[in-house]
Design a protein around this motif. Structure first.
Motif, short mmCIF file in Angstrom:
data_model
loop_
_atom_site.label_atom_id
_atom_site.label_comp_id
_atom_site.label_asym_id
_atom_site.label_seq_id
_atom_site.Cartn_x
_atom_site.Cartn_y
_atom_site.Cartn_z
N TRP A 1 -51.54 66.17 -75.95
CA TRP A 1 -51.36 65.14 -75.10
C TRP A 1 -52.22 63.87 -75.20
O TRP A 1 -53.24 64.10 -75.21
CB TRP A 1 -51.03 65.45 -73.75
CG TRP A 1 -50.83 64.44 -72.58
CD1 TRP A 1 -51.65 63.57 -71.82
CD2 TRP A 1 -49.57 63.76 -72.50
NE1 TRP A 1 -51.08 62.67 -71.02
CE2 TRP A 1 -49.62 62.98 -71.53
CE3 TRP A 1 -48.35 64.17 -72.69
CZ2 TRP A 1 -48.65 62.20 -70.68
CZ3 TRP A 1 -47.15 63.71 -72.37
CH2 TRP A 1 -47.18 62.42 -71.37
N HIS B 1 -47.04 57.54 -78.87
CA HIS B 1 -46.37 58.76 -78.89
C HIS B 1 -47.40 59.85 -78.05
O HIS B 1 -47.94 60.57 -78.52
CB HIS B 1 -46.12 59.43 -80.20
CG HIS B 1 -45.03 60.23 -80.26
ND1 HIS B 1 -44.15 60.19 -81.27
CD2 HIS B 1 -45.00 61.36 -79.64
CE1 HIS B 1 -43.35 61.46 -81.02
NE2 HIS B 1 -43.77 62.05 -80.10
N SER B 2 -47.22 59.91 -76.71
CA SER B 2 -48.08 60.50 -75.91
C SER B 2 -48.32 62.15 -75.96
O SER B 2 -48.79 62.87 -75.95
CB SER B 2 -47.72 60.08 -74.49
OG SER B 2 -48.16 58.83 -74.17
N GLY B 3 -46.89 62.55 -76.02
CA GLY B 3 -46.73 64.17 -76.29
C GLY B 3 -46.31 64.47 -77.56
O GLY B 3 -45.30 63.93 -78.08
#
Lengths: 109, 121
Positions: free
Chosen positions: A90, A96-98
């Motif tokens: 994360w 693109h956080s996850g």
């Protein structure tokens, strides 16, 4: 954004050790988490923040880290460990956080 | 013990909007610092993070879905909703909701059981 690469499959005999790697570009400063997913079921976390194990997860599951590669080790493999395993990180500061890894199918011979 | 349950139509026609709801039980949806999240899995494939909502109004979306995606929270109903517009066959997947633990290292625990959505005419 990050790309987390895992081997598509790992085969291991009962009682032996399975190692699953998760490699990515520039992930050195990020923690990696690992999930086990059995057929028809939702994923369950087995290792978080690289090396921590949730309560109820057997001590046979352990995580380690070296630079841009994280590793999930399953010691003394049992038949019930046959499943898909996914790594994840994360980064809230990334667009693109996850990010999840490509997934590894562990087969117990 | 927090439990999550996804619900919604199992079949959606192409070009229409996919709407799913995740109901939270056994715990507070207002606990600070949690990332309520949606994740999907195409048939026989790996997991894909769809998006997350933080403190009820801060959203993080997968860039590849951002233009079609809305995630929101209804705290009174303890529900997280997902809306994905202009769906195609490529959106056929099992959709999971999950609670992100928060913090810098956010991981997902627990997960709902998942719901299969098929996009087909």
């Amino acid at each position: 954004s990050y790309v987390l690469t895992q081997p598509p499959s790992v085969s291991v005999a009962p009682g032996q050790t399975a190692r699953i790697t998760c490699g990515g570009n520039n992930i050195g400063g990020k923690s990696v988490h690992w999930y086990q997913q059995k057929p028809g079921q939702a994923p369950v976390v087995v290792v978080y923040v690289d090396t921590d194990r949730p309560s109820g997860i057997p001590e046979r599951f352990s995580g380690s880290r070296s630079g841009n590669t994280a590793t999930l080790t399953i010691s003394r493999v049992e038949a019930e460990d046959e499943a898909d395993y996914h790594c994840q990180l994360w980064d809230p500061n990334s667009e693109h956080s996850g990010v999840f890894g490509t997934g590894t199918k562990v087969t117990v011979l | 013990q927090v439990r999550l349950h996804e619900s919604g139509p199992g079949l959606v026609k192409p070009s229409q909007t996919l709407s799913l709801t995740c109901t939270v039980s056994g715990g507070s949806i207002l606990s600070g610092g949690l990332y309520w999240s949606w994740i999907r899995q195409h048939p026989g494939k790996g997991l894909e993070w769809i998006g997350s909502i933080y403190y009820s109004d801060i959203t993080y979306y997968n860039p590849s879905l951002k233009s079609r995606l809305t995630i929101s929270v209804d705290t009174s109903k303890k529900q997280i909703s997902l809306k994905l517009t202009s769906v195609s066959a490529a959106d056929t997947a099992v959709y999971y909701c999950a609670r992100g633990t928060g913090g810098s290292w956010n991981w997902f625990d627990p997960w709902g059981q998942g719901t299969l959505v098929t996009v087909s005419s």
